[in-house]
Design an enzyme around this catalytic site. Structure first.
Site, PDB file in Angstrom:
ATOM      1  N   HIS A  77       0.874  -1.180   0.000  1.00  0.00           N
ATOM      2  CA  HIS A  77       0.000   0.000   0.000  1.00  0.00           C
ATOM      3  C   HIS A  77       0.911   1.230   0.000  1.00  0.00           C
ATOM      4  O   HIS A  77       2.035   1.165   0.499  1.00  0.00           O
ATOM      5  CB  HIS A  77      -0.830  -0.066   1.288  1.00  0.00           C
ATOM      6  CG  HIS A  77      -1.900   0.970   1.428  1.00  0.00           C
ATOM      7  ND1 HIS A  77      -1.640   2.261   1.803  1.00  0.00           N
ATOM      8  CD2 HIS A  77      -3.240   0.881   1.278  1.00  0.00           C
ATOM      9  CE1 HIS A  77      -2.788   2.924   1.874  1.00  0.00           C
ATOM     10  NE2 HIS A  77      -3.768   2.114   1.561  1.00  0.00           N
ATOM     11  N   ASP A 137       2.890  -4.830   7.798  1.00  0.00           N
ATOM     12  CA  ASP A 137       1.696  -3.993   7.700  1.00  0.00           C
ATOM     13  C   ASP A 137       0.474  -4.910   7.796  1.00  0.00           C
ATOM     14  O   ASP A 137       0.137  -5.610   6.844  1.00  0.00           O
ATOM     15  CB  ASP A 137       1.738  -3.240   6.367  1.00  0.00           C
ATOM     16  CG  ASP A 137       0.414  -2.571   6.037  1.00  0.00           C
ATOM     17  OD1 ASP A 137      -0.521  -2.635   6.861  1.00  0.00           O
ATOM     18  OD2 ASP A 137       0.320  -1.976   4.942  1.00  0.00           O
ATOM     19  N   GLN A 150      -4.736  -4.873   6.670  1.00  0.00           N
ATOM     20  CA  GLN A 150      -5.766  -5.665   6.009  1.00  0.00           C
ATOM     21  C   GLN A 150      -5.968  -7.018   6.687  1.00  0.00           C
ATOM     22  O   GLN A 150      -7.029  -7.615   6.580  1.00  0.00           O
ATOM     23  CB  GLN A 150      -5.365  -5.865   4.537  1.00  0.00           C
ATOM     24  CG  GLN A 150      -6.516  -6.121   3.613  1.00  0.00           C
ATOM     25  CD  GLN A 150      -7.569  -5.052   3.723  1.00  0.00           C
ATOM     26  OE1 GLN A 150      -8.684  -5.333   4.126  1.00  0.00           O
ATOM     27  NE2 GLN A 150      -7.226  -3.817   3.402  1.00  0.00           N
ATOM     28  N   LYS A 181     -10.382  -1.239  10.305  1.00  0.00           N
ATOM     29  CA  LYS A 181     -10.546  -2.399   9.426  1.00  0.00           C
ATOM     30  C   LYS A 181     -10.807  -3.669  10.236  1.00  0.00           C
ATOM     31  O   LYS A 181     -10.843  -4.769   9.710  1.00  0.00           O
ATOM     32  CB  LYS A 181      -9.315  -2.574   8.538  1.00  0.00           C
ATOM     33  CG  LYS A 181      -9.152  -1.418   7.524  1.00  0.00           C
ATOM     34  CD  LYS A 181      -8.033  -1.696   6.552  1.00  0.00           C
ATOM     35  CE  LYS A 181      -7.460  -0.440   5.936  1.00  0.00           C
ATOM     36  NZ  LYS A 181      -8.190   0.027   4.756  1.00  0.00           N
ATOM     37  N   CYS A 223      -4.935   2.676  -3.466  1.00  0.00           N
ATOM     38  CA  CYS A 223      -3.700   3.183  -2.861  1.00  0.00           C
ATOM     39  C   CYS A 223      -2.548   2.209  -3.085  1.00  0.00           C
ATOM     40  O   CYS A 223      -1.688   2.040  -2.212  1.00  0.00           O
ATOM     41  CB  CYS A 223      -3.877   3.481  -1.375  1.00  0.00           C
ATOM     42  SG  CYS A 223      -4.975   4.857  -1.080  1.00  0.00           S
TER      43      CYS A 223
END
Lengths: 151, 405
Positions: free
Chosen positions: B122, B199, B202, B225, B363
């Site tokens: 991202h 990261d 998600q 999220k 993104c």
């Protein structure tokens, strides 16, 4: 109930499928880039203005959604043969049409075929798609050398 | 026992109609909806306990502090952090990565060092490293992906060297759904002495994460999220690394003593939490995690696999549809383009049918460039979605094809 066909009228679908005046002009004396970074729509407009200030030829290339491609295609048809001095008025008429109140009928006399794009008023997130080519054309005739954006 | 009706009943927003059609919310990779328990916890805080934390001696401040720090405990346990000192609240994943790139980066990165990321990151796990490289003269390396949207491990191995000081990788790609082999990535990075940042924006609502088992140096994610509120996220970092890092922002709460000559910084985690924090956000985040724990990752994983399999079968049978992202290990995301309809037109058309999806570059512009598309349409699933919502999506895709026929 607003119908999707009010936005995606057959004329728009047709112009998207077979855009008019698509490609690079052999000879041109004004051009500009337009780019909407959020949606990725990219346009390049080429204009050939003669000594009498008439838009003798105009074309575009690029990629984008049906609204942005059809709008550019319709714009080139509408402006070909017009004088550059008329452009600001047409620009304003178009801008007004796509941002006006839903109840207001588009001025078909002034706008002609461009009136098919009046439906974008119902879709606020798509107005920027319809006006990108117009802002790009403005950059071209003003020789601003700025990439036009409408986001 | 997985009861879909009960779960859907926990999310008041899902019952509504848009444009006269039943809402089918399939944009969970952008943000998930919030269960009533999270909404209630936030309301309750403002109705009963609103006060500043770590400051007052009055009852409200003590209650606010207890709830805020209670949320930190819940989060620490959820990710199996060694202690609450390893849990730093941020505005979200983006700020969490910027914190590491700025604070850890400024203390540890010099000219000629390398930062290794993947092609499926991202923007928030690309740009902070580019900025760090510009400041320091370090070099950003990018491990490539294959046509299925999977990391090419052999190429990753080749790019990894003693020059690599940090490996940043997404746990689950928001644009493709790919799940990266992060345990492998972390082990290999450590073997060359590099630190690791994963990261988890998600992934964290869909996959169980144990930061100790992974031995990850920094795991970052966002509450919104994971059924929690926007504006809050975390860095889960190893205490010894965090302790050696300089502060990120200066201000109240991050200091122990201030004079005009010199200030003494507070202990972890407060050293990285300058200013009044997002108290209600942290409380809501804690509740959201309790919500996930109540359902359990076994049930969540099983249900989300069923939904993705159902949607993927439909996508494969749908003429003119090309899936973007077909990794063997993937979850919850169906990214695609249609031959005859631009993703933005698709977004508008399916919206009018009550189906909320994302159309755009997610993104992740380099991913779009790799697959040579300007944008994709993306349906992303969550535990409260149903097969009939997926049917509504495909019916809407058919409508779009008919309009452009």
């Amino acid at each position: 109930m607003f119908d999707l066909r009010d936005l995606y009228m057959q004329v728009i679908v047709d112009h998207n499928k077979a855009p008019r005046n698509f490609g690079v002009l052999k000879a041109y004396n004004h051009d500009a880039d337009g780019y909407n970074p959020l949606c990725g729509d990219k346009l390049h407009v080429y204009v050939n203005v003669n000594d009498d200030d008439i838009i003798e030829d105009i074309s575009f290339e690029g990629e984008g959604c049906a609204i942005s491609v059809a709008s550019a295609s319709l714009m080139t048809e509408a402006l070909k043969g017009k004088s550059v001095s008329e452009f600001p008025a047409t620009f304003n008429d178009f801008q007004h049409m796509v941002t006006a109140d839903i109840a207001e009928e588009p001025d078909e006399e002034a706008l002609g075929k461009l009136a098919v794009l009046a439906g974008v008023r119902e879709f606020p997130s798509r107005i920027k798609c319809a006006v990108l080519c117009w802002h790009t054309m403005k950059s071209a005739v003003e020789d601003s050398h700025k990439v036009a954006v409408t986001e | 026992m997985f009861e879909i009706e009960k779960i859907r009943g926990d999310f008041p927003i899902l019952t509504q109609q848009v444009y006269g059609k039943q809402l089918a919310y399939l944009d969970n990779a952008a943000t998930t909806q919030k269960p009533q328990s999270v909404i209630d916890a936030i309301s309750h805080y403002y109705e009963c306990d609103n006060s500043n934390v770590h400051r007052g001696v009055h009852a409200l401040s003590e209650r606010a502090t207890a709830e805020y720090e209670g949320a930190r405990k819940i989060i620490a346990a959820f990710f199996n952090a060694r202690s609450e000192r390893e849990v730093i609240f941020t505005r979200g994943t983006t700020e969490a990565i910027n914190l590491i790139a700025t604070s850890w980066g400024s203390a540890n990165i010099k000219a000629g060092d390398e930062i290794l990321i993947t092609h499926m990151e991202h923007h928030s796990n690309i740009v902070p490293w580019q900025m760090l490289c510009e400041r320091t003269g370090a070099v950003l390396k990018v491990a490539p992906i294959n046509d299925d949207g999977e990391l090419i491990i052999e190429a990753f191995d080749e790019l990894l060297s003693e020059r690599t000081k940090l490996v940043g990788a997404v746990h689950m790609s928001n644009a493709l759904g790919t799940i990266n082999p992060i345990a492998d990535i972390i082990r290999k990075a450590h073997a060359v002495g590099a630190k690791t940042l994963i990261d988890g924006a998600q992934a964290a609502a869909h996959l169980a994460v144990d930061v100790q088992a992974l031995d990850v140096d920094f795991y970052v994610t966002s509450a919104h999220k994971m059924y929690g509120p926007t504006g809050i996220g975390v860095v889960i970092g190893k205490e010894n690394i965090l302790a050696a890092m300089p502060p990120y922002q200066g201000g109240g709460d991050m200091i122990r003593m201030v004079t005009f000559e010199k200030s003494e910084y507070n202990d972890l985690p407060y050293k990285f939490e300058a200013g009044t924090p997002h108290i209600s956000g942290a409380i809501g985040f804690g509740k959201a995690i309790e919500y996930i724990e109540n359902i359990g990752f076994d049930a969540i994983g099983k249900r989300e696999k069923e939904l993705l399999a159902y949607a993927t079968a439909k996508a494969e049978a749908f003429e003119g549809l090309r899936q973007i992202g077909t990794a063997k290990e993937k979850a919850c995301v169906l990214s695609f383009v249609l031959d005859s309809v631009h993703p933005h037109d698709l977004g508008t058309i399916v919206d009018r049918e009550g189906v909320a999806i994302r159309a755009g570059h997610h993104c992740a512009m380099p991913v779009m460039q790799f697959f040579k598309v300007p944008a994709t349409a993306r349906a992303s699933f969550s535990v409260y979605n149903t097969e009939s919502e997926i049917d509504a999506l495909f019916a809407a895709l058919k409508t779009a094809q008919d309009i452009f026929a």
